[in-house]
Write an enzyme that holds these catalytic residues in place. Structure first.
Site, PDB file in Angstrom:
ATOM      1  N   GLY A 262       0.869  -1.167   0.000  1.00 41.77           N
ATOM      2  CA  GLY A 262       0.000   0.000   0.000  1.00 41.77           C
ATOM      3  C   GLY A 262       0.904   1.215   0.000  1.00 41.77           C
ATOM      4  O   GLY A 262       1.861   1.279   0.798  1.00 41.77           O
TER       5      GLY A 262
ATOM      6  N   ASP B 258      -1.456   4.712  -6.326  1.00 43.68           N
ATOM      7  CA  ASP B 258      -0.022   4.558  -6.044  1.00 43.68           C
ATOM      8  C   ASP B 258       0.778   5.728  -6.564  1.00 43.68           C
ATOM      9  O   ASP B 258       1.882   6.011  -6.080  1.00 43.68           O
ATOM     10  CB  ASP B 258       0.499   3.250  -6.628  1.00 43.68           C
ATOM     11  CG  ASP B 258      -0.015   2.086  -5.804  1.00 43.68           C
ATOM     12  OD1 ASP B 258      -1.168   1.672  -6.037  1.00 43.68           O
ATOM     13  OD2 ASP B 258       0.708   1.646  -4.897  1.00 43.68           O
TER      14      ASP B 258
HETATM   15  O1  MRU Z   1       0.658  -4.055  -4.642  1.00 45.27           O
HETATM   16  P1  MRU Z   1       0.023  -3.320  -3.501  1.00 45.27           P
HETATM   17  O2  MRU Z   1      -0.794  -4.200  -2.618  1.00 45.27           O
HETATM   18  O3  MRU Z   1       1.046  -2.502  -2.732  1.00 45.27           O
HETATM   19  O4  MRU Z   1      -0.968  -2.290  -4.189  1.00 45.27           O
HETATM   20  C1  MRU Z   1      -1.687  -1.401  -3.368  1.00 45.27           C
HETATM   21  C2  MRU Z   1      -2.644  -0.551  -4.104  1.00 45.27           C
HETATM   22  O5  MRU Z   1      -2.751  -0.580  -5.305  1.00 45.27           O
HETATM   23  C3  MRU Z   1      -3.435   0.439  -3.282  1.00 45.27           C
HETATM   24  O6  MRU Z   1      -4.697   0.644  -3.840  1.00 45.27           O
HETATM   25  C4  MRU Z   1      -2.684   1.779  -3.232  1.00 45.27           C
HETATM   26  O7  MRU Z   1      -1.359   1.590  -2.827  1.00 45.27           O
HETATM   27  C5  MRU Z   1      -3.330   2.767  -2.346  1.00 45.27           C
HETATM   28  S1  MRU Z   1      -3.151   2.337  -0.622  1.00 45.27           S
HETATM   29  C6  MRU Z   1      -3.860   3.585   0.275  1.00 45.27           C
END
Ligand code: MRU
Length: 335
Positions: A47, A233
């Site tokens: 996240g 992200d």
């Molecule tokens: O691969 P991840 O689990 O790190 O991806 C996370 C996401 O895509 C979330 O939606 C994003 O980081 C926003 S978290 C507030």
């Protein structure tokens, strides 16, 4: 009680290992910055905001592991941590902020620099808690009593230093007494929606129904979704937003069915140095996540696999951005 995915413990960090959820709640204490890099790569901590916080602590740990301060080595360590994952800009943002702090201090004693880094990492962590709270407040203003919200991936306490971004809005609306229900996309291939969001919302007593990603369109057609709330992200200067793979499909479906589609993110996710979505580096992950995801082979062994971890939703499919500074209109015409 709110889940805490990351905490400073002495000269190390304690992480809730998200690869083990929902069946096991296991915390790991790490004191070597290299282990934090591995934890970021393995998605034990994940996240965008949580990655930034973990990276900040990792740089403090790395500095503390040096016997003397050497500027070149310090920059190398910062670069090593920054390259743990490429898409979430919060990682680069946090490290750049720490490096700038050290440079501005003109300090050269390793103890002074290390303590400065720990302090600034904690400021970033505390600040994220407040950013989430504000996003929650603004986001909740877009949620009505009786709404049914679709979300993708995990954007809650597990993904941030606070209550979350898109899920922060949902938590806040729930606390305000609004009766809401959530459909959580399973979020193939790593199932952040199933393993993490469904778990988090259940813990919080929020009405959650898990669906596999390919069911969202049908629910929208049946008029069962009031709005979509997702995180990001990295948000490019023109408003294009990178988020977990599958977000773009949800945005297209939402536009087709005239359902508002909101992206919630703190200022640290907005990257004005990236002009548009095409310039965002999309992480590609291993074939094993798709062929042999959770211990069972579900595809022929040597099949070619394409596994981008994120996609980009163009600004013109986004109704609005929920930020810690308020709600910014997106590029999609209001319904
Ligand atoms: O691969 P991840 O689990 O790190 O991806 C996370 C996401 O895509 C979330 O939606 C994003 O980081 C926003 S978290 C507030």
């Amino acid at each position: 009680m709110q889940i805490q995915s990351i905490a400073r413990v002495g000269d190390g960090v304690r992480l809730l290992d998200q690869t083990r959820l929902p069946t096991e709640v296991i915390y790991r204490e790490l004191t070597d910055y290299r282990d934090v890099i591995v934890a970021i790569k393995r998605l034990e901590v994940r996240g965008a905001p949580a990655i930034g916080i973990a990276a900040a602590y990792a740089l403090a740990m790395a500095a503390g592991q040096q016997s003397k301060y050497n500027r070149e080595i310090f920059h190398q360590l910062a670069g090593e941590i920054k390259s743990a994952r490429p898409t979430a800009v919060n990682l680069m943002w946090a490290i750049d902020r720490l490096v700038a702090k050290v440079e501005a201090s003109k300090a050269s004693s390793p103890e002074t620099i290390t303590s400065l880094l720990w302090k600034e990492a904690e400021v970033i962590h505390d600040e994220d808690r407040e950013l989430c709270r504000r996003i929650g407040e603004y986001g909740a203003s877009l949620i009505n009593d009786g709404d049914i919200i679709l979300t993708h991936c995990n954007t809650g306490a597990l993904a941030t230093g606070g209550i979350g971004t898109a899920l922060g809005a949902i938590y806040t609306a729930h606390e305000q007494g609004k009766r809401i229900a959530v459909y959580a996309d399973e979020t193939r291939p790593l199932l952040q929606g199933a393993r993490l969001t469904a778990w988090e919302l259940q813990q919080a007593g929020i009405d959650v129904t898990l669906i596999s990603d390919n069911m969202a369109g049908m629910l929208m057609k049946q008029k069962k979704i009031s709005s979509c709330f997702v995180g990001a992200d990295r948000i490019a200067k023109n408003g294009d937003a990178a988020n977990k793979i599958g977000t773009y499909s949800v945005a297209v479906l939402a536009a087709h069915h005239n359902i508002p589609f909101y992206v919630a993110a703190p200022y640290s996710t907005f990257d004005d140095n990236t002009p548009d979505g095409a310039a965002i580096i999309i992480e590609e992950r291993g074939a094993g996540e798709i062929i042999n995801g959770f211990g069972r082979q579900t595809a022929p062994e040597n099949v070619r696999v394409y596994n981008p971890a994120f996609d980009v939703t163009p600004f013109d499919l986004i109704t609005g951005y929920i930020t810690d500074r308020g709600i910014r209109p997106g590029g999609r015409e209001p319904e």
